[in-house]
Design a protein around this motif. Sequence first.
Motif, PDB file in Angstrom:
ATOM      1  N   UNK A  71       0.833  -1.201   0.000  1.00 40.69           N
ATOM      2  CA  UNK A  71       0.000   0.000   0.000  1.00 40.69           C
ATOM      3  C   UNK A  71       0.865   1.247   0.000  1.00 40.69           C
ATOM      4  N   UNK A  79       2.278   1.904  -3.441  1.00 39.14           N
ATOM      5  CA  UNK A  79       1.308   2.491  -4.361  1.00 39.14           C
ATOM      6  C   UNK A  79       1.081   3.958  -4.028  1.00 39.14           C
ATOM      7  N   UNK A  80       0.983   4.245  -2.749  1.00 35.21           N
ATOM      8  CA  UNK A  80       0.693   5.619  -2.338  1.00 35.21           C
ATOM      9  C   UNK A  80       1.863   6.545  -2.638  1.00 35.21           C
ATOM     10  N   UNK A 116       3.835   7.926  -4.861  1.00 33.44           N
ATOM     11  CA  UNK A 116       3.800   8.024  -6.323  1.00 33.44           C
ATOM     12  C   UNK A 116       5.184   8.282  -6.924  1.00 33.44           C
ATOM     13  N   UNK A 136       5.833   9.499   1.651  1.00 32.27           N
ATOM     14  CA  UNK A 136       4.588   9.997   1.075  1.00 32.27           C
ATOM     15  C   UNK A 136       4.546  11.489   1.340  1.00 32.27           C
ATOM     16  N   UNK A 162      -2.769  10.998  -5.309  1.00 33.49           N
ATOM     17  CA  UNK A 162      -3.604   9.847  -4.950  1.00 33.49           C
ATOM     18  C   UNK A 162      -5.020  10.283  -4.646  1.00 33.49           C
TER      19      UNK A 162
END
Lengths: 176, 448
Positions: free
Chosen positions: A100, A103-104, A106, A112, A120
């Motif tokens: 996760x 994916x977050x 980017x 993040x 997102x």
Amino acid sequence: MGQAASGGLTQGDVDEVIAASKGVFNQAEIESLYKRFRALDRGHKGYISPEEFLSIPELSINPVAQRLVRCCECPNFTTFVKMVAPFSPRASREDKLVFMFTVYDVDGDGFISREDMSMMLKQLAGSSLSEEDRQDIISRVLEQAGGAERLDFAAFKSALSSADLGNMVVEVPVDL
Amino acid sequence: MGELVKGRVESSLPGLRGIVADDKDQEHALVTREGPTKGDAEIDQLYAEAEDKRLSKTSLLLDVLNISNVLTDGVSAMVDDSFNKCFTSTRPEPWNWNIYLFPIWVVGVVIRYLVLFPIRVTLLFIGFNTLIVVFLLVDLTLMPSKRKMAMQRKLVQWMCSAWVAAWHGVIRYHGPKPTPGKNRIWVSNHTSMIDYVVLCSYSPFAVIMQLHHGWIAFLQKRILSSLGCLWFNRTEVNDRAVVAARMKDHVNKEDAIPLLIFPEGTCVNNEYTVMFKRGAFDIGATVCPVAIKYNKIFVDAFWNSRREAFGKHLFRLMTSWALVCDVYFLEPQSIQPEESPQEFAGRVQAMIAKYANLRIVPWDGYLKYYNLGEKNPGLIEKRRRVLADVLRAYLGKTSAAPSAIALEKEGKAAVELQSDGKGQKGEVEGVALQGWRKLCVGGTVHPV
């Protein structure tokens, strides 16, 4: 992948893939995933292009379809299995969180950042959430998650400590 | 795979694992849909409600950062999806794997390829060509008259019988033989182009077909046109209205040849059935359903047009022992007063699925040719809006109902978002814009 009676996979390939995916899949599941990979990979190029992924109707109506497809970037079979691995019922919670997070995140820098979250949220909440509201939400999230300007994996993990990830499981259909 | 329940609707919403439609009545709605569209609120509402259920609404952190649900949907679809299931041929169990059976199998192969196949091809060649010659003679020499048409029909029927014999077809027909009747239209499930041949060798039908290339085109245009067949091009049809008008014309003619429609619009693997398009159910005619079930015992009759050419498909049929098939002619159905054409289509589909033992899948067969998310950004937007509303609630704002203009802007923005991604320019972006351009220009990517 070598030629064999079982649809093109050799034992060596299977072992390699099982090792790469930390052993969460058994041989039957790997064979099944390989069949699926071959079905999706129309030109038998050895990887799946984004268009081929998006030709799956159920995937194309997913809000984060684009991000998912870009995340794995034309996967060959090993990468494909590694991508599905966190969703095996035998995968650890840690693996799921790592996926996760990947994916977050980017831009892939291990954090993040506001930009990552902004991208997102655009995919998740769409354009009906105004830019201003989005930035507002991001600020609040960062605040609640420890106050830093960007989230590292530890912060992400603790933010989701109460999340039930039990439904993050995909069954690989196996022909018995 | 152990799926013992046939002919029943998939009980979860496509693309949303683990969420079951609360109301069993909604399942019927799933069967009859044309795929999620912007205009229809119903299914979009179902998706929205399902999304809504999955959000915590109490923890901002969780609702924003916990993307496990949407990722699971996505990866789930990557691993297996109900749409592609409709177009896969199941590999037959190999039975020739031991020392006693293997030589027998080899003998069988030799007989099939070196004895049966040449005999069949020769007989077919002779028979078919003779009939074509006779047909063309009749076509050119006789004046249009009832007798000429009757002769041509008989000839086409014999031609089809010749083909069926070439495949050693063992076909059982159940139910009353179709007779021409006013205002009747026949519909059937579709597995391969040979469906038409199988039916026609029993009783002549006119059909609406995709115009193909090569020698098939010659057959189509020259011979089948005499039966009153209609041609169209599935990717270019903005003449949905034209086709509908011609269908109406045809069924209203006195003693017109029965018109056969394949409402799925594409070949499906005879285990599933995809959405029935409502064109044939919309013209006010009585619908006579036909169910065709192929027995895979000797050969799989599914023509996977993406993977094999028609010629190869025929070759495969002609080098197997037999083609076994059951055809059921079912009771004619009329549209009920409160039914919409799409619901009528769904009802007939359920009948056919029951006899032919097929699972119903709510996808539009034409999704083989285009990307659903691109064509219907409305559905994704609706799902996104659910999260957006929840997030706004955290900020203390309520969401206003979007106006029509805002919705349209959203749609356009959605398409741009689709091509946004990581900022990588490429084919995906181009395709997305092309699809949208096509829609804007008014060309329907979604014909009959």
